[in-house]
Write a protein that holds these residues in place. Structure first.
Motif, PDB file in Angstrom:
ATOM      1  N   ALA A  59      -6.104  -7.062  -5.476  1.00  0.00           N
ATOM      2  CA  ALA A  59      -5.753  -5.724  -6.041  1.00  0.00           C
ATOM      3  C   ALA A  59      -4.938  -4.667  -5.127  1.00  0.00           C
ATOM      4  O   ALA A  59      -4.039  -4.231  -5.436  1.00  0.00           O
ATOM      5  CB  ALA A  59      -7.145  -5.012  -6.555  1.00  0.00           C
ATOM      6  N   HIS A  60      -5.365  -4.416  -4.000  1.00  0.00           N
ATOM      7  CA  HIS A  60      -4.651  -3.968  -2.859  1.00  0.00           C
ATOM      8  C   HIS A  60      -3.257  -4.363  -2.452  1.00  0.00           C
ATOM      9  O   HIS A  60      -2.147  -4.100  -2.335  1.00  0.00           O
ATOM     10  CB  HIS A  60      -5.298  -3.741  -1.672  1.00  0.00           C
ATOM     11  N   LEU A  61      -3.358  -5.657  -2.483  1.00  0.00           N
ATOM     12  CA  LEU A  61      -2.025  -6.742  -2.092  1.00  0.00           C
ATOM     13  C   LEU A  61      -0.927  -6.568  -3.211  1.00  0.00           C
ATOM     14  O   LEU A  61       0.189  -6.215  -2.917  1.00  0.00           O
ATOM     15  CB  LEU A  61      -2.340  -8.167  -1.695  1.00  0.00           C
ATOM     16  N   PHE A  62      -1.548  -6.585  -4.392  1.00  0.00           N
ATOM     17  CA  PHE A  62      -0.763  -6.438  -5.609  1.00  0.00           C
ATOM     18  C   PHE A  62      -0.013  -5.126  -5.677  1.00  0.00           C
ATOM     19  O   PHE A  62       1.072  -4.918  -5.997  1.00  0.00           O
ATOM     20  CB  PHE A  62      -1.166  -6.934  -6.780  1.00  0.00           C
ATOM     21  N   SER A  63      -1.024  -4.127  -5.382  1.00  0.00           N
ATOM     22  CA  SER A  63      -0.682  -2.748  -5.553  1.00  0.00           C
ATOM     23  C   SER A  63       0.646  -2.524  -4.395  1.00  0.00           C
ATOM     24  O   SER A  63       1.344  -1.725  -4.906  1.00  0.00           O
ATOM     25  CB  SER A  63      -2.000  -1.850  -5.284  1.00  0.00           C
ATOM     26  N   GLY A  64       0.402  -2.652  -3.321  1.00  0.00           N
ATOM     27  CA  GLY A  64       1.144  -2.337  -2.393  1.00  0.00           C
ATOM     28  C   GLY A  64       2.666  -3.358  -2.277  1.00  0.00           C
ATOM     29  O   GLY A  64       3.451  -2.445  -2.195  1.00  0.00           O
ATOM     30  N   ALA A  65       2.521  -4.602  -2.882  1.00  0.00           N
ATOM     31  CA  ALA A  65       3.621  -5.271  -3.100  1.00  0.00           C
ATOM     32  C   ALA A  65       4.634  -4.525  -3.874  1.00  0.00           C
ATOM     33  O   ALA A  65       5.847  -4.950  -4.133  1.00  0.00           O
ATOM     34  CB  ALA A  65       3.416  -6.655  -3.569  1.00  0.00           C
ATOM     35  N   ARG A  66       4.012  -3.859  -4.946  1.00  0.00           N
ATOM     36  CA  ARG A  66       4.785  -3.383  -6.020  1.00  0.00           C
ATOM     37  C   ARG A  66       4.701  -1.852  -5.983  1.00  0.00           C
ATOM     38  O   ARG A  66       5.178  -1.170  -7.116  1.00  0.00           O
ATOM     39  CB  ARG A  66       4.284  -3.934  -7.498  1.00  0.00           C
ATOM     40  N   LEU A  94      12.959   6.986  -9.400  1.00  0.00           N
ATOM     41  CA  LEU A  94      11.752   6.212  -9.258  1.00  0.00           C
ATOM     42  C   LEU A  94      11.926   4.926  -9.357  1.00  0.00           C
ATOM     43  O   LEU A  94      11.442   4.045  -8.438  1.00  0.00           O
ATOM     44  CB  LEU A  94      10.423   6.931  -9.870  1.00  0.00           C
ATOM     45  N   LYS A  95      12.716   4.397 -10.271  1.00  0.00           N
ATOM     46  CA  LYS A  95      12.720   3.181 -10.712  1.00  0.00           C
ATOM     47  C   LYS A  95      13.479   2.401  -9.449  1.00  0.00           C
ATOM     48  O   LYS A  95      13.132   1.158  -8.989  1.00  0.00           O
ATOM     49  CB  LYS A  95      13.733   2.919 -12.094  1.00  0.00           C
ATOM     50  N   LYS A  96      14.505   3.267  -8.823  1.00  0.00           N
ATOM     51  CA  LYS A  96      15.118   2.852  -7.889  1.00  0.00           C
ATOM     52  C   LYS A  96      14.601   2.656  -6.732  1.00  0.00           C
ATOM     53  O   LYS A  96      14.598   1.689  -5.762  1.00  0.00           O
ATOM     54  CB  LYS A  96      16.518   3.740  -7.546  1.00  0.00           C
ATOM     55  N   ALA A  97      13.782   3.736  -6.349  1.00  0.00           N
ATOM     56  CA  ALA A  97      12.941   3.678  -5.449  1.00  0.00           C
ATOM     57  C   ALA A  97      11.856   2.569  -5.279  1.00  0.00           C
ATOM     58  O   ALA A  97      11.413   2.062  -4.007  1.00  0.00           O
ATOM     59  CB  ALA A  97      12.097   5.127  -5.089  1.00  0.00           C
ATOM     60  N   TYR A  98      11.453   2.030  -6.177  1.00  0.00           N
ATOM     61  CA  TYR A  98      10.360   0.996  -6.282  1.00  0.00           C
ATOM     62  C   TYR A  98      11.170  -0.324  -6.661  1.00  0.00           C
ATOM     63  O   TYR A  98      10.260  -1.214  -7.233  1.00  0.00           O
ATOM     64  CB  TYR A  98       9.287   1.476  -7.351  1.00  0.00           C
ATOM     65  N   ALA A  99      12.146  -0.381  -6.689  1.00  0.00           N
ATOM     66  CA  ALA A  99      12.861  -1.550  -6.952  1.00  0.00           C
ATOM     67  C   ALA A  99      12.664  -2.896  -5.850  1.00  0.00           C
ATOM     68  O   ALA A  99      13.229  -4.027  -6.212  1.00  0.00           O
ATOM     69  CB  ALA A  99      14.423  -1.423  -7.213  1.00  0.00           C
ATOM     70  N   VAL A 131       4.869  -1.901   9.814  1.00  0.00           N
ATOM     71  CA  VAL A 131       4.036  -2.436   8.675  1.00  0.00           C
ATOM     72  C   VAL A 131       4.409  -1.901   7.340  1.00  0.00           C
ATOM     73  O   VAL A 131       4.675  -0.755   6.932  1.00  0.00           O
ATOM     74  CB  VAL A 131       2.437  -1.971   8.731  1.00  0.00           C
ATOM     75  N   ARG A 132       4.643  -2.806   6.111  1.00  0.00           N
ATOM     76  CA  ARG A 132       5.152  -2.461   4.943  1.00  0.00           C
ATOM     77  C   ARG A 132       4.232  -1.596   4.263  1.00  0.00           C
ATOM     78  O   ARG A 132       4.513  -0.532   3.599  1.00  0.00           O
ATOM     79  CB  ARG A 132       5.579  -3.677   4.261  1.00  0.00           C
ATOM     80  N   PHE A 133       2.978  -2.100   4.058  1.00  0.00           N
ATOM     81  CA  PHE A 133       1.840  -1.179   3.466  1.00  0.00           C
ATOM     82  C   PHE A 133       0.491  -1.575   3.828  1.00  0.00           C
ATOM     83  O   PHE A 133       0.386  -2.555   4.406  1.00  0.00           O
ATOM     84  CB  PHE A 133       1.925  -1.527   2.078  1.00  0.00           C
ATOM     85  N   ALA A 134      -0.566  -0.770   3.629  1.00  0.00           N
ATOM     86  CA  ALA A 134      -1.790  -1.241   3.756  1.00  0.00           C
ATOM     87  C   ALA A 134      -2.796  -1.133   2.705  1.00  0.00           C
ATOM     88  O   ALA A 134      -2.402  -0.194   1.826  1.00  0.00           O
ATOM     89  CB  ALA A 134      -2.282  -0.320   5.031  1.00  0.00           C
ATOM     90  N   HIS A 149      -1.611   8.812   2.356  1.00  0.00           N
ATOM     91  CA  HIS A 149      -0.303   8.218   2.917  1.00  0.00           C
ATOM     92  C   HIS A 149       0.190   7.500   1.613  1.00  0.00           C
ATOM     93  O   HIS A 149      -0.520   6.763   1.060  1.00  0.00           O
ATOM     94  CB  HIS A 149      -0.575   7.163   4.184  1.00  0.00           C
ATOM     95  N   SER A 150       1.461   7.607   1.536  1.00  0.00           N
ATOM     96  CA  SER A 150       2.174   6.895   0.413  1.00  0.00           C
ATOM     97  C   SER A 150       2.291   5.272   0.699  1.00  0.00           C
ATOM     98  O   SER A 150       2.429   4.733  -0.517  1.00  0.00           O
ATOM     99  CB  SER A 150       3.670   7.448   0.302  1.00  0.00           C
ATOM    100  N   LYS A 151       1.940   4.651   1.744  1.00  0.00           N
ATOM    101  CA  LYS A 151       2.102   3.440   1.821  1.00  0.00           C
ATOM    102  C   LYS A 151       0.732   2.817   1.882  1.00  0.00           C
ATOM    103  O   LYS A 151       0.539   1.621   2.546  1.00  0.00           O
ATOM    104  CB  LYS A 151       3.069   2.905   3.113  1.00  0.00           C
ATOM    105  N   ILE A 152      -0.207   3.583   1.693  1.00  0.00           N
ATOM    106  CA  ILE A 152      -1.693   2.976   1.667  1.00  0.00           C
ATOM    107  C   ILE A 152      -2.194   3.074   0.486  1.00  0.00           C
ATOM    108  O   ILE A 152      -2.442   4.266  -0.421  1.00  0.00           O
ATOM    109  CB  ILE A 152      -2.397   3.866   2.641  1.00  0.00           C
ATOM    110  N   SER A 153      -2.834   1.772  -0.263  1.00  0.00           N
ATOM    111  CA  SER A 153      -3.525   1.689  -1.297  1.00  0.00           C
ATOM    112  C   SER A 153      -5.042   1.996  -0.898  1.00  0.00           C
ATOM    113  O   SER A 153      -5.696   1.295  -0.116  1.00  0.00           O
ATOM    114  CB  SER A 153      -3.266   0.405  -1.947  1.00  0.00           C
ATOM    115  N   VAL A 154      -5.411   2.989  -1.521  1.00  0.00           N
ATOM    116  CA  VAL A 154      -7.124   3.234  -1.087  1.00  0.00           C
ATOM    117  C   VAL A 154      -8.134   3.146  -2.141  1.00  0.00           C
ATOM    118  O   VAL A 154      -7.772   3.433  -3.376  1.00  0.00           O
ATOM    119  CB  VAL A 154      -6.993   4.793  -0.383  1.00  0.00           C
TER     120      VAL A 154
END
Length: 319
Positions: free
Chosen positions: A107-114, A134-139, A263-266, A284-289
């Protein structure tokens, strides 16, 4: 015959114990009053999860206690060896939540990857006015298939993670000082299966070659397992998930690695200062918690409750 489930117990476990004549108490007793409560009510079995601490003071001053049970795997909140020296049985449920924790890892991996952890925060705020940006930021999302996942700790949970990874078409590498080779059976819906043998490697090799790293190790007594030196060994753009124990990863070093782009995300389910984790970490915007919910599925809680009931009945020889 009194059982105090101080951090709660699934109804299946309560029912199983009640059927065998136990009185199950699910009142949450504050830590500072726990010793007196056990003695006043002549509690024979104390069941906890991660919140309640069972230290020497309780073990020494609660003569009615015969069993201490942990609903889950890690028992760092219990003085296990000391309790056993005093003749108290200490039990846990190491297999009951493995699948649940492994699924949370992904769940965390899929969340961070997208970018879901950030998208789910921002879309409700500005999605109606800044949709295009936002669409561009998450592309620039990434896929898991074809990537290498490094599993640190190939016990029950690590092997469940490997099964899911193999099913997704990932390459699996692993490090474990105690396990040289793990034989993974991946079962599919139609009862077909494949067997995959995974030879473990030195930790530094896994750190160097993995695209994603997930940790499944006990609490650390002698410093962090992953600190600045270990982050420096990793690939640029690696992702890291910790659903094991807080303190396994140096959170300061993690933040530095995230901010530098190393690190891309955590993904974090556990934290150094639970239950008051660092605000900088959890926002942090790059951490799924998640708030230490690895074993918190209905299915896992059902298995935990039944496993504890079976072990208690067996120890006390109740049919």
């Amino acid at each position: 015959m009194k059982v105090l489930a101080n951090d709660g117990l699934d109804q299946s476990g309560i029912d199983a114990l009640t059927e065998k004549g136990f009185e199950v108490i699910t009142t949450k007793v504050p830590q500072e009053f726990l010793l007196d409560y056990i003695n006043e009510n002549q509690i024979k079995t104390l069941l906890v999860r991660s919140a309640t601490q069972v230290r020497k003071d309780i073990i020494d001053h609660c003569p009615s206690l015969e069993i201490i049970g942990r609903g889950g795997v890690g028992m760092d909140n219990i003085d296990v060896d000391y309790a056993r020296e005093k003749g108290i049985h200490v039990i846990n449920t190491p297999a009951a939540s493995s699948e649940s924790v492994a699924e949370l890892v992904f769940a965390h991996l899929f969340s961070g990857a997208r970018f879901l952890q950030d998208s789910n925060r921002k879309m409700p705020l500005v999605g109606d006015t800044e949709f295009a940006s936002l669409k561009k930021a998450y592309a620039a999302g990434i896929e898991l298939k074809g990537k290498t996942i490094g599993i640190i700790g190939m016990g029950r949970i690590g092997q469940e993670v490997a099964k899911i990874a193999l099913g997704l078409g990932m390459r699996v590498i692993a490090a474990d000082n105690m396990i040289g080779k793990a034989s993974i059976k991946v079962t599919f819906y139609n009862n077909q299966f494949i067997n995959v043998d995974i030879e473990t490697e030195p930790l530094h090799d896994v750190l160097k070659h993995a695209d994603f790293i997930t940790l499944h190790v006990p609490a650390q007594k002698d410093g962090y397992m992953i600190g600045k030196a270990e982050f420096d060994m990793m690939k640029d753009g690696v992702a890291v998930v910790n659903c094991s124990r807080g303190g396994v990863i140096d959170e300061t070093a993690l933040l530095e690695a995230l901010n530098s782009g190393k690190v891309r995300f955590a993904g974090l389910d556990v934290f150094i200062n639970e239950p008051t984790p660092s605000k900088e970490v959890i926002t942090h915007s790059k951490i799924s918690v998640t708030p230490h919910t690895g074993a918190s599925t209905l299915e896992a809680q059902d298995r935990i409750g039944l496993s504890l009931a079976d072990q208690i009945s067996s120890i006390l020889q109740i049919q």
